[in-house]
Design an enzyme around this catalytic site. Structure first.
Site, PDB file in Angstrom:
ATOM      1  N   HIS A   1       0.794  -1.230   0.000  1.00 28.49           N
ATOM      2  CA  HIS A   1       0.000   0.000   0.000  1.00 28.49           C
ATOM      3  C   HIS A   1       0.829   1.285   0.000  1.00 28.49           C
ATOM      4  CE1 HIS A   1      -3.592  -2.288   0.139  1.00 28.49           C
ATOM      5  NE2 HIS A   1      -3.694  -2.447   1.445  1.00 28.49           N
TER       6      HIS A   1
ATOM      7  N   HIS B   1      -9.977   1.808   0.298  1.00 27.88           N
ATOM      8  CA  HIS B   1      -9.930   0.675   1.222  1.00 27.88           C
ATOM      9  C   HIS B   1     -11.015   0.786   2.296  1.00 27.88           C
ATOM     10  CE1 HIS B   1      -8.299  -2.784   3.182  1.00 27.88           C
ATOM     11  NE2 HIS B   1      -7.079  -2.689   2.661  1.00 27.88           N
TER      12      HIS B   1
ATOM     13  N   GLU C   1     -11.769  -3.924  -2.922  1.00 22.65           N
ATOM     14  CA  GLU C   1     -10.776  -2.953  -3.366  1.00 22.65           C
ATOM     15  C   GLU C   1     -10.558  -3.118  -4.876  1.00 22.65           C
ATOM     16  OE1 GLU C   1      -7.240  -3.325  -0.641  1.00 22.65           O
ATOM     17  OE2 GLU C   1      -8.576  -4.857   0.183  1.00 22.65           O
TER      18      GLU C   1
END
Length: 358
Positions: free
Chosen positions: A115, A186, A323
């Site tokens: 991420h 997210h 996602e």
């Protein structure tokens, strides 16, 4: 900014703070039906989302926190956030573009980079402009070399709460050097209401014949696999909990579902991705996206050890995520759809979460 109370019981003043020399606050979007979406420009995070259930009651269906201070110390740094510069994982924290190796990415998830690194887009303050009562535009300039990624990247994310009870998220980005890019939101959803202890009764459908199997560090092996005759098959509706504890290697590795599904589509048109229904409230969420994949994550690593909004606890499998994104480790797998963005190109994508009553 004058303090306001939201329908979800938040106070905007609890989100007013200066971080890295920039001001944060809470923005409120409302539509004509009374649905409400709140977003903080810290991490471009969705904080609350109020939609009607089958009794006409407004229910907050995303996990999060009720102040900026608790976001700064949260045990779950990705609640509702925009993840980047590269959402999901890059194996070994390194990749190559045009013969140049970039190997300075943070190793922050086992042996991999996750991420965007230590301070990804989820942990920066975005510039915000609320263009009307239903639209918020957020922008961020990621410097060349930030978290090890090449190129100055200019990103704009627009949230819009439509009168059709849709949360529409549009992404746009440009770069001055070849770089890799993967952006997603997210949000952690519980359609029974944030704070409900389980999403295992949620009924899920995913428009995908294939998924990406991973090793025990969540990096795809490479080739796609058919979902048919496995617990990964959501082509027809199944509850989350129906097969999640089966001794299937992929579910054992991830403690549940944490996998990219390859959507049945051609090109980058906006198309149906997934559907999720909560029997307790009748709330149905449909997901549409231009992206090639969706990561289904069933909150397997939530612990319940920290407080969320209004004192709520979020134990294991108390929320799930859809996602929409490109594939994990694409920079190291040329057979996957490319995530390279070059100067002169404009990255654009769109995802819609649409809410109704089943």
């Amino acid at each position: 900014m004058k303090n306001k109370k939201t329908l979800s019981g938040l106070s905007t003043s609890d989100f007013d703070k200066q971080i890295d020399g920039k001001e944060t606050t809470l923005y409120i979007l409302c539509n004509k039906h009374g649905a409400e979406l709140t977003i903080t420009n810290y991490g471009a995070k969705i904080v609350s989302l109020m939609v009607p259930d089958n009794q006409g009651n407004m229910v907050d269906i995303v996990a999060g926190h009720d102040s900026i201070d608790t976001y700064l110390t949260s045990g779950e740094p990705y609640f509702g956030a925009i993840c980047g510069r590269y959402a999901n994982r890059i194996a070994g924290g390194k990749f190559m573009i045009d013969g140049i190796t970039y190997d300075q990415l943070a190793i922050n998830n086992g042996p991999n980079s996750l991420h965007g690194g230590i301070k990804g887009f989820n942990s920066v303050v975005w510039d915000a402009k609320q263009t009307d009562g239903q639209t918020l535009e957020l922008s961020y300039v990621s410097a060349d070399g930030e978290e090890g990624f090449p190129g100055e990247l200019k990103v704009t994310v627009t949230y819009r709460l439509t009168d059709e009870n849709e949360v529409a998220i549009s992404y746009q980005a440009t770069t001055d050097k070849p770089t890799v890019l993967n952006l997603t939101n997210h949000a952690f959803f519980n359609l029974s209401g944030a704070g409900d202890p389980s999403i295992e009764d949620h009924i899920v459908t995913i428009n995908a014949d294939h998924y990406l199997p991973t090793d025990n560090t969540s990096i795809p092996y490479g080739p796609k696999a058919e979902v048919a005759n496995t617990p990964m098959d959501f082509r027809t509706p199944h509850t989350v909990g129906e097969r999640i504890n089966e001794p299937f290697e992929q579910l054992v590795f991830g403690k549940g579902y944490d996998h990219t599904y390859i959507l049945n589509k051609e090109g980058d048109e906006l198309s149906f991705c997934a559907r999720c229904v909560a029997p307790k409230t009748g709330i149905m969420m449909e997901v549409y996206t231009t992206q090639p994949g969706v990561q289904l994550y069933t909150g397997n690593w939530l612990s319940g050890k920290f407080e969320g909004k209004h004192g709520q606890r979020y134990p294991e499998r108390s929320a799930l995520c859809f996602e929409t994104q490109h594939f994990p480790d694409s920079p190291n797998k040329p057979e996957y759809p490319t995530t390279i963005l070059r100067p002169g190109e404009v990255f654009q994508s769109k995802t819609i979460y649409k809410f109704s009553v089943a």
